[in-house]
Design a protein around this motif. Structure first.
Motif, PDB file in Angstrom:
ATOM      1  N   LEU A 265       5.817  -0.883  14.075  1.00 52.13           N
ATOM      2  CA  LEU A 265       5.643   0.094  12.988  1.00 52.13           C
ATOM      3  C   LEU A 265       6.738  -0.052  11.931  1.00 52.13           C
ATOM      4  O   LEU A 265       6.469   0.040  10.724  1.00 52.13           O
ATOM      5  CB  LEU A 265       5.624   1.513  13.544  1.00 52.13           C
ATOM      6  CG  LEU A 265       4.389   1.890  14.340  1.00 52.13           C
ATOM      7  CD1 LEU A 265       4.568   3.261  14.986  1.00 52.13           C
ATOM      8  CD2 LEU A 265       3.153   1.871  13.474  1.00 52.13           C
ATOM      9  N   LEU A 266       7.953  -0.288  12.377  1.00 52.32           N
ATOM     10  CA  LEU A 266       9.054  -0.501  11.443  1.00 52.32           C
ATOM     11  C   LEU A 266       8.801  -1.748  10.598  1.00 52.32           C
ATOM     12  O   LEU A 266       9.048  -1.756   9.388  1.00 52.32           O
ATOM     13  CB  LEU A 266      10.380  -0.623  12.199  1.00 52.32           C
ATOM     14  CG  LEU A 266      11.625  -0.856  11.350  1.00 52.32           C
ATOM     15  CD1 LEU A 266      11.810   0.264  10.339  1.00 52.32           C
ATOM     16  CD2 LEU A 266      12.851  -0.990  12.235  1.00 52.32           C
TER      17      LEU A 266
ATOM     18  N   VAL B 220       7.348  -4.191   5.378  1.00 56.56           N
ATOM     19  CA  VAL B 220       6.491  -5.039   4.540  1.00 56.56           C
ATOM     20  C   VAL B 220       5.908  -4.225   3.390  1.00 56.56           C
ATOM     21  O   VAL B 220       5.904  -4.672   2.236  1.00 56.56           O
ATOM     22  CB  VAL B 220       5.364  -5.694   5.376  1.00 56.56           C
ATOM     23  CG1 VAL B 220       4.330  -6.355   4.479  1.00 56.56           C
ATOM     24  CG2 VAL B 220       5.951  -6.705   6.354  1.00 56.56           C
ATOM     25  N   VAL B 221       5.421  -3.023   3.686  1.00 55.31           N
ATOM     26  CA  VAL B 221       4.878  -2.171   2.626  1.00 55.31           C
ATOM     27  C   VAL B 221       5.961  -1.888   1.593  1.00 55.31           C
ATOM     28  O   VAL B 221       5.721  -1.960   0.381  1.00 55.31           O
ATOM     29  CB  VAL B 221       4.298  -0.853   3.201  1.00 55.31           C
ATOM     30  CG1 VAL B 221       3.929   0.117   2.087  1.00 55.31           C
ATOM     31  CG2 VAL B 221       3.085  -1.143   4.071  1.00 55.31           C
ATOM     32  N   LYS B 222       7.159  -1.584   2.051  1.00 59.56           N
ATOM     33  CA  LYS B 222       8.269  -1.326   1.135  1.00 59.56           C
ATOM     34  C   LYS B 222       8.554  -2.542   0.256  1.00 59.56           C
ATOM     35  O   LYS B 222       8.726  -2.419  -0.959  1.00 59.56           O
ATOM     36  CB  LYS B 222       9.522  -0.933   1.909  1.00 59.56           C
ATOM     37  CG  LYS B 222      10.725  -0.660   1.021  1.00 59.56           C
ATOM     38  CD  LYS B 222      11.962  -0.359   1.845  1.00 59.56           C
ATOM     39  CE  LYS B 222      13.183  -0.249   0.955  1.00 59.56           C
ATOM     40  NZ  LYS B 222      14.414  -0.189   1.735  1.00 59.56           N
ATOM     41  N   ALA B 223       8.601  -3.709   0.853  1.00 60.25           N
ATOM     42  CA  ALA B 223       8.908  -4.931   0.110  1.00 60.25           C
ATOM     43  C   ALA B 223       7.813  -5.283  -0.894  1.00 60.25           C
ATOM     44  O   ALA B 223       8.095  -5.727  -2.005  1.00 60.25           O
ATOM     45  CB  ALA B 223       9.120  -6.093   1.074  1.00 60.25           C
ATOM     46  N   VAL B 224       6.568  -5.055  -0.514  1.00 58.55           N
ATOM     47  CA  VAL B 224       5.448  -5.459  -1.363  1.00 58.55           C
ATOM     48  C   VAL B 224       5.066  -4.384  -2.370  1.00 58.55           C
ATOM     49  O   VAL B 224       4.815  -4.679  -3.542  1.00 58.55           O
ATOM     50  CB  VAL B 224       4.218  -5.836  -0.496  1.00 58.55           C
ATOM     51  CG1 VAL B 224       2.995  -6.109  -1.344  1.00 58.55           C
ATOM     52  CG2 VAL B 224       4.545  -7.035   0.388  1.00 58.55           C
ATOM     53  N   GLU B 225       5.032  -3.134  -1.918  1.00 59.04           N
ATOM     54  CA  GLU B 225       4.519  -2.063  -2.772  1.00 59.04           C
ATOM     55  C   GLU B 225       5.573  -1.052  -3.195  1.00 59.04           C
ATOM     56  O   GLU B 225       5.282  -0.142  -3.960  1.00 59.04           O
ATOM     57  CB  GLU B 225       3.362  -1.362  -2.060  1.00 59.04           C
ATOM     58  CG  GLU B 225       2.201  -2.313  -1.772  1.00 59.04           C
ATOM     59  CD  GLU B 225       0.986  -1.608  -1.243  1.00 59.04           C
ATOM     60  OE1 GLU B 225       0.784  -0.424  -1.560  1.00 59.04           O
ATOM     61  OE2 GLU B 225       0.225  -2.250  -0.497  1.00 59.04           O
ATOM     62  N   GLY B 226       6.760  -1.168  -2.658  1.00 57.88           N
ATOM     63  CA  GLY B 226       7.850  -0.287  -3.066  1.00 57.88           C
ATOM     64  C   GLY B 226       8.129   0.832  -2.077  1.00 57.88           C
ATOM     65  O   GLY B 226       7.302   1.182  -1.236  1.00 57.88           O
TER      66      GLY B 226
ATOM     67  N   ALA C 121       5.772   3.122   0.656  1.00 62.93           N
ATOM     68  CA  ALA C 121       6.090   3.126   2.091  1.00 62.93           C
ATOM     69  C   ALA C 121       6.311   4.556   2.579  1.00 62.93           C
ATOM     70  O   ALA C 121       5.837   4.940   3.652  1.00 62.93           O
ATOM     71  CB  ALA C 121       7.318   2.258   2.363  1.00 62.93           C
ATOM     72  N   GLN C 122       7.005   5.354   1.787  1.00 61.75           N
ATOM     73  CA  GLN C 122       7.235   6.750   2.160  1.00 61.75           C
ATOM     74  C   GLN C 122       5.927   7.535   2.177  1.00 61.75           C
ATOM     75  O   GLN C 122       5.734   8.402   3.036  1.00 61.75           O
ATOM     76  CB  GLN C 122       8.239   7.385   1.211  1.00 61.75           C
ATOM     77  CG  GLN C 122       9.645   6.861   1.415  1.00 61.75           C
ATOM     78  CD  GLN C 122      10.632   7.365   0.378  1.00 61.75           C
ATOM     79  OE1 GLN C 122      10.281   7.634  -0.770  1.00 61.75           O
ATOM     80  NE2 GLN C 122      11.888   7.477   0.786  1.00 61.75           N
ATOM     81  N   THR C 123       5.022   7.227   1.258  1.00 59.44           N
ATOM     82  CA  THR C 123       3.709   7.880   1.234  1.00 59.44           C
ATOM     83  C   THR C 123       2.943   7.552   2.509  1.00 59.44           C
ATOM     84  O   THR C 123       2.341   8.432   3.134  1.00 59.44           O
ATOM     85  CB  THR C 123       2.903   7.453  -0.008  1.00 59.44           C
ATOM     86  OG1 THR C 123       3.614   7.868  -1.177  1.00 59.44           O
ATOM     87  CG2 THR C 123       1.513   8.058  -0.007  1.00 59.44           C
ATOM     88  N   TRP C 124       2.963   6.283   2.903  1.00 59.61           N
ATOM     89  CA  TRP C 124       2.292   5.871   4.149  1.00 59.61           C
ATOM     90  C   TRP C 124       2.869   6.626   5.336  1.00 59.61           C
ATOM     91  O   TRP C 124       2.127   7.167   6.156  1.00 59.61           O
ATOM     92  CB  TRP C 124       2.483   4.375   4.382  1.00 59.61           C
ATOM     93  CG  TRP C 124       1.592   3.469   3.597  1.00 59.61           C
ATOM     94  CD1 TRP C 124       1.186   3.625   2.294  1.00 59.61           C
ATOM     95  CD2 TRP C 124       1.013   2.261   4.042  1.00 59.61           C
ATOM     96  NE1 TRP C 124       0.417   2.572   1.908  1.00 59.61           N
ATOM     97  CE2 TRP C 124       0.287   1.713   2.963  1.00 59.61           C
ATOM     98  CE3 TRP C 124       1.071   1.559   5.235  1.00 59.61           C
ATOM     99  CZ2 TRP C 124      -0.397   0.513   3.073  1.00 59.61           C
ATOM    100  CZ3 TRP C 124       0.381   0.360   5.333  1.00 59.61           C
ATOM    101  CH2 TRP C 124      -0.347  -0.148   4.271  1.00 59.61           C
ATOM    102  N   LEU C 125       4.188   6.650   5.420  1.00 57.21           N
ATOM    103  CA  LEU C 125       4.831   7.311   6.555  1.00 57.21           C
ATOM    104  C   LEU C 125       4.567   8.817   6.553  1.00 57.21           C
ATOM    105  O   LEU C 125       4.377   9.416   7.617  1.00 57.21           O
ATOM    106  CB  LEU C 125       6.322   7.014   6.555  1.00 57.21           C
ATOM    107  CG  LEU C 125       6.677   5.540   6.833  1.00 57.21           C
ATOM    108  CD1 LEU C 125       8.167   5.305   6.625  1.00 57.21           C
ATOM    109  CD2 LEU C 125       6.248   5.133   8.236  1.00 57.21           C
TER     110      LEU C 125
END
Length: 84
Positions: free
Chosen positions: A51-52, A57-63, A67-71
């Motif tokens: 999960l981390l 990856v989401v943070k690196a690709v989409e910001g 990533a915070q929205t996903w979490l």
């Protein structure tokens, strides 16, 4: 009230897509579980790292915000506060 036998194409596609997503997710989980067992690794630790990695990856690709929205969405889902 009479129930309609007509199924909305959009609903059918969404249901079909969700079934595919659920199936792939289940297969991925079973693969991780099998690998954890074969390598004598704790499943909890493996899932946490997985999960981390996804969040990274989401943070690196989409910001960071995405990533915070996903979490946050995940947190809402497991906490039962998501209105969906």
């Amino acid at each position: 009230m009479v129930m309609s036998k007509v199924v909305s194409l959009v609903d059918y596609r969404q249901d079909s897509q969700q079934m595919q997503i659920d199936d792939i997710s289940a297969q991925a989980f079973l693969f991780l579980q099998e690998q954890a067992n074969e390598n004598n690794l704790p499943m909890r630790k493996l899932l946490m790292e997985h999960l981390l990695g996804i969040a990274s990856v989401v943070k690196a690709v989409e910001g960071l915000e995405e990533a915070q929205t996903w979490l946050a969405t995940i947190s809402d889902e497991i906490g039962g506060t998501n209105p969906h």
